[in-house]
Design an enzyme around this catalytic site. Structure first.
Site, mmCIF file in Angstrom:
data_model
loop_
_atom_site.group_PDB
_atom_site.id
_atom_site.type_symbol
_atom_site.label_atom_id
_atom_site.label_comp_id
_atom_site.label_asym_id
_atom_site.label_seq_id
_atom_site.Cartn_x
_atom_site.Cartn_y
_atom_site.Cartn_z
ATOM 1 N N CYS A 67 0.830 -1.202 0.000
ATOM 2 C CA CYS A 67 0.000 0.000 0.000
ATOM 3 C C CYS A 67 0.869 1.259 0.000
ATOM 4 O O CYS A 67 1.697 1.443 0.889
ATOM 5 C CB CYS A 67 -0.931 0.022 1.204
ATOM 6 S SG CYS A 67 -1.976 1.497 1.272
ATOM 7 N N LYS A 107 0.390 -9.297 0.023
ATOM 8 C CA LYS A 107 0.141 -8.511 -1.186
ATOM 9 C C LYS A 107 1.260 -7.497 -1.326
ATOM 10 O O LYS A 107 1.555 -6.761 -0.381
ATOM 11 C CB LYS A 107 -1.209 -7.801 -1.128
ATOM 12 C CG LYS A 107 -1.577 -7.114 -2.442
ATOM 13 C CD LYS A 107 -3.063 -6.739 -2.457
ATOM 14 C CE LYS A 107 -3.465 -6.253 -3.850
ATOM 15 N NZ LYS A 107 -3.068 -4.858 -4.085
#
Length: 289
Positions: A67, A107
Site C-alpha cells: 500500500c 500482497k
C-alpha cells in the site's frame, strides 16, 4: 467474485481493541470465503492481530506490503516493507507461527520504482517463511494506480516461488483478463479499482463478456440499501456519495448528478436523485443469461 478481501486493517488498532476496527473485520456469511488484510511494521503486534483475526473464520490472513498510502507507509508498514525484505520475512514468520490453522498470504508491488524490483526478494522470503499465497500488484509504488502493468515481473515471480500467485493491476475488461493469463500464467486475478462503480464486472468477465458502461438502477439502489443497513443512515451517506462518483463516470448528466448527490440530506433524497438520472438503464445481466 470467487473470493473477497476486507479493506486495509491496522494491526495496531486491533490490539488496542478499537471498536470501529473490529467492525471492519466483521464478515457476513454471504462473503465467504473472505480474507482479512492487515498492515503493520512490528512482528509481535502483527502476530497478536493475526490471532484476533483468525477468530473471524476468514479464508486467509493477508499481510499488506504494497500500500503506497502515506498514512500507512510512514509507519513503516505497507509499501515501506518493500525496502526491508528481512523485516518483511520476520513479520510473515511471526504471523504464520502465531495462527493455528488459517493460511497466510501477502500482497506486494514490484518495488519502490521501476528500477527497484525488491518485491521479488520480499515474495521469496515470504514463501520461505510460510506464506501460502502471494498477490502481486504489478506496478511500482511510484506508479500508483495508473502506471504500466509489469506482466514480465509477475511471470518471473510465478516462476520464482512454489506458492500460488495472484495477479492484480489494470484489470477492467475481459480482454485485460486474457492478457494477464496469457502473459503471466497466474493462478487467479484480483480486481480492485476496476470494480469501483462496476460491481458486476466479476460476473461479466467470468461469463466471457465485456462489462457494460453503466450499472443498472437496481444495482445502485441495492447498494444504497446495503450501505444504510450496514452503517446506519448517518455514517453511510458520505461513503455512498463517493461510490456514486464512480457509478456516474461517463454519464451525460454526471456533473449535475454529482452536485445533486452532494446536496442530498438523507438516503430518501439520494434514491430520488439516482432514480431520476439512471432510470433509463436496463439490466444487461439478463442478456448474459
Amino acid at each position: 467474485a470467487d473470493e473477497v478481501v476486507t479493506e486495509l486493517i491496522s494491526a495496531n488498532a486491533l490490539v488496542r481493541d478499537s471498536r470501529r476496527t473490529y467492525e471492519m473485520i466483521r464478515l457476513h456469511k454471504d462473503e465467504e470465503p473472505a480474507s482479512v488484510q492487515i498492515f503493520g511494521a512490528d512482528p509481535d503486534v502483527m502476530a497478536d492481530a493475526a490471532q484476533r483475526v483468525e477468530s473471524t473464520g476468514c479464508g486467509f490472513i493477508d499481510i499488506n506490503m504494497g500500500c503506497p498510502a502515506r498514512k500507512v507507509a510512514k509507519t513503516g508498514a505497507g509499501a515501506a516493507l518493500l525496502d526491508d525484505p528481512k523485516l518483511a520475512g520476520r513479520i510473515v514468520k511471526k504471523v504464520v507461527d502465531a495462527v493455528k490453522k488459517t493460511p497466510v498470504s501477502i500482497k506486494i508491488r514490484t518495488g519502490r520504482n521501476q528500477k527497484n524490483k525488491s518485491g521479488l526478494e520480499v515474495a521469496m522470503r515470504a514463501a520461505d517463511c510460510g506464506a501460502k499465497r502471494i498477490t502481486i500488484h504489478a506496478r511500482s509504488v511510484a506508479d500508483g494506480f495508473s502506471g504500466p502493468v509489469d506482466y514480465g515481473f509477475a511471470a518471473s515471480l510465478k516462476k520464482s516461488v512454489a506458492v500460488e500467485v495472484i495477479g492484480n493491476g489494470g484489470i477492467k475488461s475481459h480482454q485485460d483478463v486474457c492478457t494477464w493469463v496469457e502473459r503471466t500464467g497466474c493462478a487467479g486475478l484480483m480486481i480492485g479499482q476496476g470494480a469501483l462503480g462496476r460491481p458486476s464486472i466479476f460476473g461479466f468477465i467470468k461469463g466471457g463478456v465485456e462489462p457494460p458502461g453503466f450499472e443498472t438502477l437496481a444495482t445502485l439502489l441495492r447498494h444504497c440499501d446495503l450501505m444504510e443497513e450496514y452503517y446506519g443512515p448517518e455514517r453511510a451517506i458520505g461513503p455512498m456519495r463517493g461510490h456514486f462518483v464512480h457509478y456516474s463516470k461517463g454519464l451525460f448528466t454526471a456533473r449535475k448528478f454529482r452536485t445533486e448527490i452532494n446536496d442530498a440530506k438523507n438516503f430518501s433524497q439520494l434514491r430520488e436523485i439516482v432514480q431520476k438520472h439512471f432510470l433509463f438503464l436496463y439490466n444487461p445481466l439478463e442478456d448474459v443469461a
